[in-house]
Design an enzyme around this catalytic site. Structure first.
Site, short mmCIF file in Angstrom:
data_model
loop_
_atom_site.label_atom_id
_atom_site.label_comp_id
_atom_site.label_asym_id
_atom_site.label_seq_id
_atom_site.Cartn_x
_atom_site.Cartn_y
_atom_site.Cartn_z
N TRP A 101 -7.97 -4.20 1.11
CA TRP A 101 -6.82 -4.52 0.27
C TRP A 101 -7.23 -5.03 -1.10
CZ3 TRP A 101 -2.96 -1.87 1.56
CH2 TRP A 101 -2.65 -1.63 2.90
N ASP A 170 -3.32 -12.64 -2.33
CA ASP A 170 -2.59 -11.72 -1.45
C ASP A 170 -2.61 -12.33 -0.05
OD1 ASP A 170 -1.70 -9.75 0.23
OD2 ASP A 170 -3.08 -8.19 -0.49
N LYS A 194 4.10 -8.54 8.28
CA LYS A 194 3.06 -9.09 9.15
C LYS A 194 3.58 -10.35 9.83
CE LYS A 194 0.57 -5.90 7.14
NZ LYS A 194 -0.12 -5.95 5.86
C1 LIG Z 1 -0.46 -4.94 4.76
C2 LIG Z 1 -1.17 -5.47 3.60
C3 LIG Z 1 -0.97 -4.96 2.30
C4 LIG Z 1 -0.06 -3.78 2.03
O1 LIG Z 1 1.23 -4.15 2.21
P1 LIG Z 1 2.45 -3.18 1.81
O2 LIG Z 1 3.61 -4.09 2.01
O3 LIG Z 1 2.39 -2.03 2.77
O4 LIG Z 1 2.27 -2.76 0.42
C5 LIG Z 1 -1.64 -5.54 1.25
N1 LIG Z 1 -2.47 -6.57 1.44
C6 LIG Z 1 -2.70 -7.09 2.68
C7 LIG Z 1 -3.63 -8.24 2.83
C8 LIG Z 1 -2.05 -6.56 3.78
O5 LIG Z 1 -2.26 -7.07 5.00
#
Ligand SMILES: *Cc1c(COP(=O)(O)O)cnc(C)c1O
Length: 358
Positions: A101, A170, A194
């Site tokens: 990511w 993030d 998540k």
């Molecule tokens: C799932 C995830 C993403 C992507 O998320 P989207 O909502 O599908 O854009 C980005 N960063 C992390 C750490 C993730 O777990």
């Protein structure tokens, strides 16, 4: 029948929450329709939206000088929106790359501004991560971006760093798993699917002073401050996801808040890692101090057994244990809504499978 769901995302949601949503699917609070069928400008919707925001603020002890935004576009859109807003400050930013990511964030951001990849653990498949307080940053970096929990590699940075640059994280797969000090950050973002609720919603928690620095010449939908001015309702928000997220926040409070989840999550993860470490059949490649509490990848000593593992685990009521296609192997995501009981069932299965084939 519901089974134990170890999906990395969209992920398991507490049954208490789902039952409540079910009970309100035809009619919400005697209004003659469901939440999905009413205006986001209606008083009833605005109240529930605001309550969700206030509950999140309480759960995370978010200080007054932070704004909480309910946006769309996923965490991935933040890879673009952040550099667009803050590029004009110095034209450059520092990124810490510890998994898939952050690498994506780096690649997307680099299309917009000059980004220094100041640290990467890609040489060893992202199985380790740094202490951010020990890194040196570019003098002119507008901000520093990192990911405290790389969902695919299960590579985590547990210490919340204090650095003298605006820090952006993030937190998609780790937010709400334990308490932390929001004031260390300039901006935190997380896709909802998540640990927060259904997909379609992205939470951004942003320091109001930092927000003010955003490029004023961008179209409104790209500006944090415009979203803030309109209470995240510049246009129709993902009303259903927001509503369910609000229910998840209430459920978190009812369970005892983030202290409770921190304890439960540590317990679940340590039981699973202990089992994996004691076994010669399963292994986890991540450096011990960087092991994720939320996403636990593991490989079988014989990769030819993977399809049997997946088929038999599913027959035993354990869903979605396949690792991300980019890294292979297996992965158990054990977010807040996965109870200890589910993890103990997984360990029982791991033991059974090892004895049968190991
Ligand atoms: C799932 C995830 C993403 C992507 O998320 P989207 O909502 O599908 O854009 C980005 N960063 C992390 C750490 C993730 O777990």
């Amino acid at each position: 029948m519901r089974k134990w769901n170890f999906c990395a995302g969209p992920a398991v949601i507490s049954e208490d929450v789902l039952l409540e949503v079910q009970s309100e699917t035809l009619e919400y609070n005697d209004i003659g329709s469901s939440v999905m069928e009413i205006s986001h400008r209606s008083k009833i919707y605005k109240n529930l939206a605001n309550e969700a925001k206030e509950d999140l603020k309480e759960i995370l002890s978010i200080p007054e000088n932070f704004e909480i935004l309910f946006l769309q576009g996923g965490a991935t859109f933040q890879f673009t929106m952040i550099p667009m807003n803050f590029k004009h400050l110095t034209g450059t930013a520092d990124y810490v790359t510890t998994g898939t990511w952050t690498k994506k964030a780096l690649n997307e951001g680099s299309k917009i501004m000059n980004i220094n990849n100041i640290y990467s653990s890609e040489d060893d498949n992202f199985t380790y991560a740094p202490d951010l307080e020990k890194l040196s940053y570019s003098k002119n970096a507008s901000y520093v971006h990192y990911c405290p929990n790389e969902t695919i590699q299960g590579n985590a940075i547990h210490k919340i760093p204090k650095i003298d640059k605006p820090l952006i994280a993030d937190m998609s797969s780790v937010i709400l798993s334990a308490p932390f000090d929001v004031s260390n950050f300039a901006l935190i973002y997380a896709g909802a699917q998540k640990n927060i609720g259904p997909a379609g919603l992205t939470i951004v928690i942003i320091d109001k002073d930092f927000m003010k620095n955003g490029n004023p010449n961008l179209p409104n939908l790209l500006r944090y401050s415009e979203h803030s001015k309109s209470d995240s309702m510049l246009n129709t928000p993902p009303t259903f996801s927001w509503y369910v997220a609000g229910k998840v926040f209430k459920w978190i409070k009812k369970c005892g808040g983030l202290d409770y989840f921190k304890e439960q999550n540590n317990l679940k993860a340590s039981k699973l890692y202990d089992f994996i470490d004691k076994s010669d059949f399963y292994s986890n490649p991540v450096k011990i101090e960087n092991r994720s509490i939320m996403n636990i990848p593991f490989i079988l000593s014989d990769s030819l057994l993977e399809s049997a593992f997946l088929a038999e685990s599913e027959q035993n009521g354990l869903l979605n244990l396949k690792g991300h296609r980019s890294v292979g192997g297996m992965r158990a995501s054990i977010y807040n809504a996965m109870p200890l009981e589910g993890v103990l069932e997984l360990i029982k299965f791991l033991d059974y499978f090892e004895k049968k084939y190991g």
